[in-house]
Design a protein around this motif. Sequence first.
Motif, short mmCIF file in Angstrom:
data_model
loop_
_atom_site.label_atom_id
_atom_site.label_comp_id
_atom_site.label_asym_id
_atom_site.label_seq_id
_atom_site.Cartn_x
_atom_site.Cartn_y
_atom_site.Cartn_z
N HIS A 1 -20.39 10.44 4.64
CA HIS A 1 -21.10 11.02 3.51
C HIS A 1 -22.19 10.09 2.98
O HIS A 1 -22.64 10.24 1.86
CB HIS A 1 -20.11 11.34 2.37
CG HIS A 1 -19.04 12.27 2.82
ND1 HIS A 1 -19.27 13.60 3.05
CD2 HIS A 1 -17.74 12.05 3.14
CE1 HIS A 1 -18.14 14.19 3.46
NE2 HIS A 1 -17.21 13.26 3.53
N SER A 2 -22.62 9.16 3.79
CA SER A 2 -23.61 8.20 3.32
C SER A 2 -24.93 8.87 2.98
O SER A 2 -25.68 8.37 2.14
CB SER A 2 -23.82 7.10 4.37
OG SER A 2 -24.25 7.68 5.58
N ASP A 3 -25.23 10.00 3.59
CA ASP A 3 -26.48 10.70 3.30
C ASP A 3 -26.51 11.27 1.90
O ASP A 3 -27.57 11.59 1.38
CB ASP A 3 -26.70 11.85 4.30
CG ASP A 3 -26.89 11.36 5.72
OD1 ASP A 3 -27.16 10.15 5.90
OD2 ASP A 3 -26.77 12.18 6.64
N GLY B 1 -26.38 4.85 -6.33
CA GLY B 1 -25.02 4.65 -5.84
C GLY B 1 -24.10 5.81 -6.15
O GLY B 1 -22.93 5.76 -5.84
N THR B 2 -24.61 6.88 -6.75
CA THR B 2 -23.79 8.05 -7.04
C THR B 2 -24.24 9.19 -6.16
O THR B 2 -25.36 9.21 -5.67
CB THR B 2 -23.91 8.46 -8.53
OG1 THR B 2 -25.28 8.78 -8.80
CG2 THR B 2 -23.44 7.36 -9.45
N ALA B 3 -23.36 10.14 -5.98
CA ALA B 3 -23.69 11.30 -5.15
C ALA B 3 -24.71 12.16 -5.88
O ALA B 3 -24.53 12.49 -7.04
CB ALA B 3 -22.44 12.10 -4.86
N TYR C 1 -24.60 23.07 1.87
CA TYR C 1 -23.21 22.69 2.09
C TYR C 1 -22.24 23.79 1.67
O TYR C 1 -21.19 23.96 2.30
CB TYR C 1 -22.88 21.36 1.41
CG TYR C 1 -23.55 20.22 2.17
CD1 TYR C 1 -23.09 19.86 3.43
CD2 TYR C 1 -24.65 19.57 1.66
CE1 TYR C 1 -23.71 18.86 4.15
CE2 TYR C 1 -25.28 18.57 2.37
CZ TYR C 1 -24.81 18.22 3.62
OH TYR C 1 -25.43 17.24 4.35
N LEU C 2 -22.59 24.55 0.66
CA LEU C 2 -21.76 25.69 0.29
C LEU C 2 -21.76 26.72 1.42
O LEU C 2 -20.70 27.21 1.82
CB LEU C 2 -22.25 26.33 -1.01
CG LEU C 2 -21.48 27.57 -1.46
CD1 LEU C 2 -20.01 27.23 -1.71
CD2 LEU C 2 -22.11 28.15 -2.71
N ASN C 3 -22.93 27.02 1.96
CA ASN C 3 -23.01 27.96 3.08
C ASN C 3 -22.28 27.43 4.31
O ASN C 3 -21.63 28.19 5.03
CB ASN C 3 -24.46 28.29 3.42
CG ASN C 3 -25.08 29.22 2.41
OD1 ASN C 3 -24.42 30.11 1.88
ND2 ASN C 3 -26.35 29.01 2.11
N LEU C 4 -22.37 26.12 4.54
CA LEU C 4 -21.65 25.52 5.65
C LEU C 4 -20.14 25.68 5.45
O LEU C 4 -19.42 26.06 6.37
CB LEU C 4 -22.01 24.04 5.79
CG LEU C 4 -21.34 23.27 6.94
CD1 LEU C 4 -21.72 23.88 8.29
CD2 LEU C 4 -21.75 21.81 6.88
N ALA C 5 -19.68 25.43 4.24
CA ALA C 5 -18.25 25.57 3.94
C ALA C 5 -17.82 27.03 4.10
O ALA C 5 -16.77 27.30 4.68
CB ALA C 5 -17.95 25.08 2.53
N ILE C 6 -18.62 27.95 3.61
CA ILE C 6 -18.30 29.38 3.74
C ILE C 6 -18.22 29.77 5.21
O ILE C 6 -17.34 30.53 5.61
CB ILE C 6 -19.29 30.25 2.96
CG1 ILE C 6 -19.10 30.06 1.45
CG2 ILE C 6 -19.14 31.73 3.34
CD1 ILE C 6 -20.17 30.70 0.59
N VAL D 1 -13.55 18.26 1.96
CA VAL D 1 -13.76 17.51 3.20
C VAL D 1 -15.26 17.26 3.42
O VAL D 1 -15.66 16.16 3.78
CB VAL D 1 -13.17 18.27 4.41
CG1 VAL D 1 -13.57 17.63 5.72
CG2 VAL D 1 -11.66 18.36 4.28
N ILE D 2 -16.06 18.26 3.20
CA ILE D 2 -17.50 18.16 3.47
C ILE D 2 -18.19 17.23 2.49
O ILE D 2 -19.02 16.42 2.87
CB ILE D 2 -18.16 19.55 3.41
CG1 ILE D 2 -17.67 20.42 4.56
CG2 ILE D 2 -19.68 19.43 3.46
CD1 ILE D 2 -18.18 21.86 4.52
N MET D 3 -17.85 17.36 1.22
CA MET D 3 -18.56 16.59 0.20
C MET D 3 -17.64 16.17 -0.95
O MET D 3 -17.81 16.62 -2.07
CB MET D 3 -19.76 17.37 -0.32
CG MET D 3 -19.48 18.84 -0.59
SD MET D 3 -20.96 19.81 -0.85
CE MET D 3 -21.14 19.66 -2.61
N PRO D 4 -16.70 15.28 -0.67
CA PRO D 4 -15.71 14.93 -1.69
C PRO D 4 -16.30 14.26 -2.94
O PRO D 4 -15.88 14.57 -4.05
CB PRO D 4 -14.76 13.98 -0.96
CG PRO D 4 -15.54 13.43 0.16
CD PRO D 4 -16.51 14.51 0.55
N THR D 5 -17.24 13.38 -2.78
CA THR D 5 -17.82 12.67 -3.92
C THR D 5 -18.58 13.64 -4.80
O THR D 5 -18.44 13.64 -6.02
CB THR D 5 -18.75 11.54 -3.44
OG1 THR D 5 -18.04 10.74 -2.51
CG2 THR D 5 -19.23 10.72 -4.60
#
Length: 189
Positions: free
Chosen positions: A101-103, A109-111, A121-126, A178-182
């Motif tokens: 998730h470095s990107d 230093g925050t997401a 990412y929402l569409n990817l998760a869906i 999983v995709i974007m926890p932070t």
Amino acid sequence: MSHHITDHELIEKIKKGDQASFTILVNRHKNYALTIAKRIVLVQEDAEEIAHDAFVKAYTSLGSFKYESKFTTWFYRIVVNMAISRGRKKKLDVIEISEGHSDFVGDSGTAELDTKDRNYYLNLAISRLSQDDRLIITLYYLDELDMEEVAAISGFDKNNLKVKLHRARKRLGEILKVIMPTELESVVH
């Protein structure tokens, strides 16, 4: 002028041979038909074919349309059936995503994700949900249909739909973790 005429009025004109009314009907509903089809089959080209074929089927079946329901409910049910049928015929590859998730981390230093990234990412998760879950989430949350319309379009029992929706939302949350926890943690807290 075309925005003031109802779908039912357009259907009556189409039945009398007015091709321009069918063009209005197609233009009015093509984006939504494509969205539903793509949520089910996940492939843009397949979704475009499904939407086109659904309009052809709707046109040839207008004689069986009963004015008891909205045209959209009847038509989107055609789209869903065709997409599910196509999905059964074609195995889809599941997209594997990196757990790095470095990107997502900005200079502070925050997401930090902008709206475009969040939507991606929402569409990817869906897209990682089951076919039924994708359909329910799309119809209820993204297209903001009420439970009765979602039940009519999806074919699920209205009483069971709330449970299915709750479970789909829960599975979507797990995928997003999983995709974007932070990022998810910063949105929730």
